[in-house]
Design an enzyme around this catalytic site. Structure first.
Site, PDB file in Angstrom:
ATOM      1  N   ASP A   7     -31.588  10.832  -2.872  1.00  0.00           N
ATOM      2  CA  ASP A   7     -30.848   9.815  -1.894  1.00  0.00           C
ATOM      3  C   ASP A   7     -29.408   9.983  -2.175  1.00  0.00           C
ATOM      4  O   ASP A   7     -29.113   9.741  -3.287  1.00  0.00           O
ATOM      5  CB  ASP A   7     -31.608   8.500  -2.333  1.00  0.00           C
TER       6      ASP A   7
ATOM      7  N   SER B 183     -30.039   4.900   4.535  1.00  0.00           N
ATOM      8  CA  SER B 183     -31.426   5.679   4.291  1.00  0.00           C
ATOM      9  C   SER B 183     -32.478   5.159   5.086  1.00  0.00           C
ATOM     10  O   SER B 183     -33.655   5.887   5.178  1.00  0.00           O
ATOM     11  CB  SER B 183     -31.951   5.235   2.825  1.00  0.00           C
TER      12      SER B 183
ATOM     13  N   ASP C 165     -38.587   0.246  -0.970  1.00  0.00           N
ATOM     14  CA  ASP C 165     -37.251   0.681  -0.473  1.00  0.00           C
ATOM     15  C   ASP C 165     -37.421   1.736   0.689  1.00  0.00           C
ATOM     16  O   ASP C 165     -38.549   2.248   0.855  1.00  0.00           O
ATOM     17  CB  ASP C 165     -36.449   1.221  -1.755  1.00  0.00           C
TER      18      ASP C 165
ATOM     19  N   THR D 263     -36.771   4.999   1.559  1.00  0.00           N
ATOM     20  CA  THR D 263     -37.355   5.992   1.808  1.00  0.00           C
ATOM     21  C   THR D 263     -38.973   6.298   1.497  1.00  0.00           C
ATOM     22  O   THR D 263     -39.250   6.567   2.564  1.00  0.00           O
ATOM     23  CB  THR D 263     -36.459   7.146   0.742  1.00  0.00           C
TER      24      THR D 263
ATOM     25  N   ARG E 137     -35.213  -3.002   6.819  1.00  0.00           N
ATOM     26  CA  ARG E 137     -35.787  -2.669   5.544  1.00  0.00           C
ATOM     27  C   ARG E 137     -35.864  -3.773   4.546  1.00  0.00           C
ATOM     28  O   ARG E 137     -36.603  -3.418   3.614  1.00  0.00           O
ATOM     29  CB  ARG E 137     -34.549  -1.566   5.145  1.00  0.00           C
TER      30      ARG E 137
ATOM     31  N   GLU F  58     -38.670  11.089  -4.502  1.00  0.00           N
ATOM     32  CA  GLU F  58     -37.384  10.377  -4.096  1.00  0.00           C
ATOM     33  C   GLU F  58     -36.490  10.289  -5.441  1.00  0.00           C
ATOM     34  O   GLU F  58     -37.075   9.547  -6.127  1.00  0.00           O
ATOM     35  CB  GLU F  58     -37.312   9.363  -3.052  1.00  0.00           C
TER      36      GLU F  58
ATOM     37  N   ASP G 100     -28.009   7.707  -5.109  1.00  0.00           N
ATOM     38  CA  ASP G 100     -27.332   6.835  -4.135  1.00  0.00           C
ATOM     39  C   ASP G 100     -26.844   5.406  -4.996  1.00  0.00           C
ATOM     40  O   ASP G 100     -25.649   5.069  -4.802  1.00  0.00           O
ATOM     41  CB  ASP G 100     -28.417   6.795  -2.966  1.00  0.00           C
ATOM     42  N   LYS G 101     -27.776   5.056  -5.444  1.00  0.00           N
ATOM     43  CA  LYS G 101     -27.643   3.479  -5.897  1.00  0.00           C
ATOM     44  C   LYS G 101     -26.296   3.568  -7.082  1.00  0.00           C
ATOM     45  O   LYS G 101     -25.614   2.682  -7.011  1.00  0.00           O
ATOM     46  CB  LYS G 101     -28.649   2.829  -6.790  1.00  0.00           C
TER      47      LYS G 101
ATOM     48  N   HIS H 282     -22.974   4.268  -4.953  1.00  0.00           N
ATOM     49  CA  HIS H 282     -22.721   2.954  -4.728  1.00  0.00           C
ATOM     50  C   HIS H 282     -21.815   2.146  -5.663  1.00  0.00           C
ATOM     51  O   HIS H 282     -20.782   1.500  -5.320  1.00  0.00           O
ATOM     52  CB  HIS H 282     -24.011   2.132  -3.976  1.00  0.00           C
TER      53      HIS H 282
ATOM     54  N   ASP I 201     -30.716  12.628   2.281  1.00  0.00           N
ATOM     55  CA  ASP I 201     -30.987  11.872   3.223  1.00  0.00           C
ATOM     56  C   ASP I 201     -29.530  11.489   4.043  1.00  0.00           C
ATOM     57  O   ASP I 201     -29.588  11.225   5.308  1.00  0.00           O
ATOM     58  CB  ASP I 201     -31.763  10.498   3.043  1.00  0.00           C
ATOM     59  N   HIS I 202     -28.561  11.559   3.299  1.00  0.00           N
ATOM     60  CA  HIS I 202     -27.183  11.349   3.608  1.00  0.00           C
ATOM     61  C   HIS I 202     -26.245  11.803   2.495  1.00  0.00           C
ATOM     62  O   HIS I 202     -26.703  11.789   1.188  1.00  0.00           O
ATOM     63  CB  HIS I 202     -26.924  10.248   4.013  1.00  0.00           C
TER      64      HIS I 202
ATOM     65  N   HIS J 112     -21.822   5.324   1.931  1.00  0.00           N
ATOM     66  CA  HIS J 112     -22.144   6.772   2.540  1.00  0.00           C
ATOM     67  C   HIS J 112     -21.179   7.214   3.113  1.00  0.00           C
ATOM     68  O   HIS J 112     -20.381   6.550   3.634  1.00  0.00           O
ATOM     69  CB  HIS J 112     -23.504   6.593   3.343  1.00  0.00           C
TER      70      HIS J 112
HETATM   71 ZN   LIG Z   1     -27.345   4.051  -0.066  1.00  0.00          ZN
END
Ligand SMILES: [Zn+2]
Length: 459
Positions: A60, A109, A161, A163, A174, A331, A336-337, A340, A378-379, A422
């Protein structure tokens, strides 16, 4: 990982030609020296070959920056990660859409997952439902189940979450993760004839293996429908699930009944820690390969992946569907987290953790060559490797890598203090096994759905 030979340096064009040489008559590749033509020749050569199993590993937020950072820090700039060892590599675009179907250039996501899981784009925040009309769209996991395959989903995030959610649920937003979280999904409530929260839907789908965090969501009380008064965990038990909460009980799980593993109340705590990036930079730091917040006995993503593969394979062997395989999604969610949060050590540790799960997947495929393995993101995300002498705005940190060199990473996609964002750039997709050639070139993430569907011949 440090002992891997560094010799494998195929640019993808060269890799394509190499495979083309093996897959199609030499004359075909010689007479069509362009990238696109070679790819179609490859597809034609491989078209008849089916995959029995698919293992899809998603980092992610794992854009090229995140992969490069993890490589530089762990195995060195000239080293190669397990995820760098796939023979075929392409790039894919990840944009989402607005409610009218026009591009939204930076996906989240949920929309991204909906893209690869259903083959159709949606709006940010939505879980496998259409952009304007908010109608459920069939997912690759649902198709796999209908065709008799075993299915599994493993994550370091909460199992509710975005994904994991896109595979086994359909929700307007979500945020509707547990029965007490339904505010943004009025049409999805059981009282309104909907399927309920993401947690309830995930167990109702009877996915064979569900491993991750998010125990607190599953401990929420159901307030509507046939399971009213029970928690989602109790509902899962009623549906036949074995519920496990640590590495030891996971190892004790037996095939024959589905498994729900809930290894943390929220997201599974990350493996590495360090100083977050700061305005003006940090002192040079080494990451700490441990996290006091991670409970002893928490299974690694690698261990979860290994157990999931064992359970899925045995399930098929023990049933009338022994010739049918499985679909497994794994995943690495907190790349990702921690991106961020501008936390380079957390981010790198989670990328390394996913990379060890990739190693497990590739080892399985080495023994079972009818397995298609795909690794992608995913991004893309915020972190950037910048020159040491740069003085960029936003948050920075200098790391001392395992090869002893300083590396400066910057996070500047949002105001310091706010969540970093992102980005909309294309990401890597890499694969091996039957029909892996479909990842070559520049594709869109919705095509991954078709790649998996075609490889498994899902109707
Ligand atoms: Zn994110």
């Amino acid at each position: 990982m440090g002992s891997r030979p560094y010799g494998r340096r195929l640019v993808w064009g060269a890799a394509a030609l190499l495979v083309a040489g093996a897959a199609v008559p030499a004359a075909a590749s010689a007479s069509r020296p362009g990238g696109a033509a070679d790819v179609s020749a490859l597809s034609a050569g491989h078209g008849a070959k089916k995959a029995k199993n698919v293992i899809l590993l998603i980092g992610d937020g794992m854009g090229d920056s995140e992969i490069t950072l993890a490589r530089d820090y762990t195995v060195g700039a000239a080293g190669r990660l397990n995820m760098d060892a796939f023979p075929l590599t392409g790039a894919y675009t990840t944009y989402s859409v607005d409610r009218y179907g026009k591009p939204d250039y930076v996906t989240d996501s949920a929309a991204s997952g909906t893209g690869w899981a259903t083959g159709q784009k949606t709006v940010n925040g939505r879980i496998s439902k259409s952009p304007g009309t908010d109608k459920p769209m069939t997912t690759i996991l649902e198709l796999a189940q209908r065709n008799g395959l075993a299915t599994g989903s493993v994550t370091t995030a909460e199992l509710t979450d975005a994904t994991p959610a896109v595979l086994a649920s359909h929700a307007t937003d979500r945020s509707c993760q547990g029965p007490a979280d339904m505010k943004a999904c009025p049409a999805d409530t059981i009282a309104k004839g909907g399927p309920g929260s993401i947690a309830e839907q995930s167990v109702n789908h009877k996915v064979d293996v569900l491993l991750g965090g998010g125990r607190a969501r599953f401990d929420q009380k159901i307030t509507e429908g046939p399971y009213r008064g029970m928690t989602v965990t109790e509902q899962a038990r009623k549906l036949g699930y074995q519920v496990v909460t640590d590495g030891k009980s996971l190892q004790g799980a037996r095939p024959g009944r589905p498994v729900l593993g809930l290894f943390a109340p929220g997201n599974v705590p990350v493996e590495w820690t360090g100083k977050p990036a700061a305005q003006g930079g940090t002192d040079p730091q080494r990451c700490v390969t441990g996290n006091p917040e991670r409970a002893a006995g928490t299974p690694s993503l690698e261990a979860q992946t290994r157990k999931a593969l064992q359970l899925l394979e045995r399930k098929q062997k023990g049933s009338g569907d022994r010739k049918k395989g499985f679909f497994l999604q794994v995943e690495g969610a907190s790349i990702d987290k921690r991106d961020h949060a501008a936390d380079p050590c957390g981010q790198i540790g989670e990328t390394a953790s996913l990379d060890r799960a990739v190693k497990v997947a590739r080892a399985y495929a080495a023994e079972h060559p009818d397995t298609l393995v795909v690794t992608t993101a995913d991004h893309a995300h915020t972190s950037q490797i910048v020159p040491l002498e740069a003085n960029p705005p936003g948050l920075s940190s200098t790391l001392i890598t395992n090869e002893g060199q300083p590396l400066k990473v910057n996070y500047s996609t949002n105001t310091p203090g706010a969540s970093q964002e992102h980005t909309g750039t294309q990401v890597r997709i890499a694969a091996q096994g039957p029909q892996a050639e479909h990842v070559l070139g520049v594709t869109d993430q919705t095509q991954l759905f078709t790649t998996i569907r075609t490889a498994l011949s899902l109707r």
